[in-house]
Design an enzyme around this catalytic site. Structure first.
Site, mmCIF file in Angstrom:
data_model
loop_
_atom_site.group_PDB
_atom_site.id
_atom_site.type_symbol
_atom_site.label_atom_id
_atom_site.label_comp_id
_atom_site.label_asym_id
_atom_site.label_seq_id
_atom_site.Cartn_x
_atom_site.Cartn_y
_atom_site.Cartn_z
ATOM 1 N N LYS A 11 -12.119 2.708 3.157
ATOM 2 C CA LYS A 11 -11.709 1.538 2.145
ATOM 3 C C LYS A 11 -12.214 0.314 3.052
ATOM 4 C CE LYS A 11 -8.217 3.856 -0.654
ATOM 5 N NZ LYS A 11 -7.046 3.597 -1.126
ATOM 6 N N TYR A 51 -10.901 4.641 -10.592
ATOM 7 C CA TYR A 51 -9.383 4.672 -10.668
ATOM 8 C C TYR A 51 -8.895 4.572 -11.933
ATOM 9 C CZ TYR A 51 -9.046 4.124 -5.220
ATOM 10 O OH TYR A 51 -9.007 4.382 -3.933
ATOM 11 N N PHE A 59 0.435 -1.320 -10.246
ATOM 12 C CA PHE A 59 -0.733 -1.794 -8.829
ATOM 13 C C PHE A 59 -2.005 -1.803 -9.190
ATOM 14 C CE2 PHE A 59 0.283 2.756 -8.164
ATOM 15 C CZ PHE A 59 -0.763 3.254 -7.988
ATOM 16 N N ARG A 87 -6.852 15.982 3.391
ATOM 17 C CA ARG A 87 -5.333 15.133 3.319
ATOM 18 C C ARG A 87 -4.325 15.323 4.410
ATOM 19 N NH1 ARG A 87 -4.716 13.786 -1.851
ATOM 20 N NH2 ARG A 87 -2.465 13.774 -2.038
ATOM 21 N N THR A 93 -0.027 8.641 1.586
ATOM 22 C CA THR A 93 -0.682 7.470 1.028
ATOM 23 C C THR A 93 -0.090 6.165 1.685
ATOM 24 O OG1 THR A 93 -0.535 8.619 -1.130
ATOM 25 C CG2 THR A 93 -1.037 6.158 -1.065
ATOM 26 N N ARG A 104 -4.644 7.366 8.640
ATOM 27 C CA ARG A 104 -3.908 6.278 7.936
ATOM 28 C C ARG A 104 -2.843 5.537 9.369
ATOM 29 N NH1 ARG A 104 -3.348 9.043 2.054
ATOM 30 N NH2 ARG A 104 -4.934 7.715 1.154
ATOM 31 N N ASN A 114 -4.691 1.390 3.040
ATOM 32 C CA ASN A 114 -4.308 2.657 3.515
ATOM 33 C C ASN A 114 -5.546 3.411 4.280
ATOM 34 O OD1 ASN A 114 -5.446 3.402 1.113
ATOM 35 N ND2 ASN A 114 -3.776 4.874 0.681
ATOM 36 N N HIS A 117 -9.346 7.008 1.221
ATOM 37 C CA HIS A 117 -9.202 7.839 -0.012
ATOM 38 C C HIS A 117 -9.517 8.960 0.277
ATOM 39 C CE1 HIS A 117 -8.913 9.010 -4.324
ATOM 40 N NE2 HIS A 117 -10.260 9.692 -4.002
ATOM 41 N N GLU A 128 -15.098 13.243 -8.482
ATOM 42 C CA GLU A 128 -15.381 12.036 -7.817
ATOM 43 C C GLU A 128 -16.810 11.878 -6.913
ATOM 44 O OE1 GLU A 128 -11.542 11.836 -5.423
ATOM 45 O OE2 GLU A 128 -10.659 11.247 -7.103
HETATM 46 P P1 CMP Z 1 -5.921 6.402 -2.999
HETATM 47 O O1 CMP Z 1 -5.528 7.661 -2.257
HETATM 48 O O2 CMP Z 1 -7.115 5.655 -3.047
HETATM 49 O O3 CMP Z 1 -5.594 6.526 -4.724
HETATM 50 C C1 CMP Z 1 -4.780 5.608 -5.420
HETATM 51 C C2 CMP Z 1 -4.401 4.398 -4.507
HETATM 52 O O4 CMP Z 1 -3.656 3.522 -5.385
HETATM 53 C C3 CMP Z 1 -3.792 4.805 -3.321
HETATM 54 O O5 CMP Z 1 -4.803 5.535 -2.509
HETATM 55 C C4 CMP Z 1 -3.220 3.567 -3.012
HETATM 56 O O6 CMP Z 1 -4.139 2.940 -1.965
HETATM 57 C C5 CMP Z 1 -3.073 2.793 -4.106
HETATM 58 N N1 CMP Z 1 -1.505 2.641 -4.431
HETATM 59 C C6 CMP Z 1 -0.847 4.093 -4.821
HETATM 60 N N2 CMP Z 1 0.537 3.773 -5.028
HETATM 61 C C7 CMP Z 1 0.734 2.185 -4.765
HETATM 62 C C8 CMP Z 1 1.680 1.422 -5.071
HETATM 63 N N3 CMP Z 1 2.993 1.705 -5.281
HETATM 64 N N4 CMP Z 1 1.330 0.186 -4.701
HETATM 65 C C9 CMP Z 1 0.124 -0.381 -4.458
HETATM 66 N N5 CMP Z 1 -0.966 0.642 -4.358
HETATM 67 C C10 CMP Z 1 -0.647 1.819 -4.497
#
Ligand code: CMP
Length: 139
Positions: A11, A51, A59, A87, A93, A104, A114, A117, A128
């Site tokens: 990211k 997304y 969010f 993962r 996350t 992470r 984070n 992805h 994807e």
């Molecule tokens: P990712 O694995 O890219 O998939 C969806 C993304 O949404 C996740 O990583 C986070 O970066 C983001 N995300 C998930 N939950 C939240 C949250 N509660 N607040 C902000 N961002 C979020």
């Protein structure tokens, strides 16, 4: 054991801190291999489309803003149980909850910034990967 494909993104936060190499090193160190890699800056439409499953979440706007804020690296990844393995290497996350030794923990900041992805299931990975790569670009 099955050879599986998954999809990952380095990211904008991780790219900005010069961590592309560090992330790829950890992926390869976990016994996974890259079969497709691109450096690109997501358009608004690409980020919203990728997304789309999170569209109703509070969010979503911040997520799209963050993901279009700078370049990122999209990766098709292959290996034994690649979805689960990647993962594990990423960590949870929320970077604040990520155990030491995960991507992470090393390169992420919080739940939004984070660093990476990763697909959550083989079926999602298929979609994807196809979102960013033509079959002919996977080697
Ligand atoms: P990712 O694995 O890219 O998939 C969806 C993304 O949404 C996740 O990583 C986070 O970066 C983001 N995300 C998930 N939950 C939240 C949250 N509660 N607040 C902000 N961002 C979020």
């Amino acid at each position: 054991m099955s050879i599986e494909r998954t999809f990952g993104i380095v990211k904008p936060d991780a790219v900005a801190k010069g961590a592309i190499g560090g992330v790829i090193q950890m992926i390869e160190g976990a016994g996974l291999r890259l079969l497709g890699v691109k450096l690109l800056k997501l358009s608004q439409a690409q980020a919203e489309g990728f997304y789309a499953v999170h569209k109703a979440r509070p969010f979503f706007g911040d997520l799209v803003r963050f993901m279009t804020s700078g370049p990122c690296v999209v990766m098709a990844i292959e290996g034994e149980n690649a979805v689960t393995r990647y993962r594990e290497v990423m960590g949870p996350t929320d970077s604040k909850k990520a155990p030491a030794g995960t991507i992470r923990a090393k390169f992420g900041t919080d739940i939004e910034k984070n660093a990476v992805h990763g697909s959550d299931a083989p079926e999602a990975a298929k979609g994807e990967i196809a979102f960013f790569f033509a079959a002919s670009e996977l080697v």
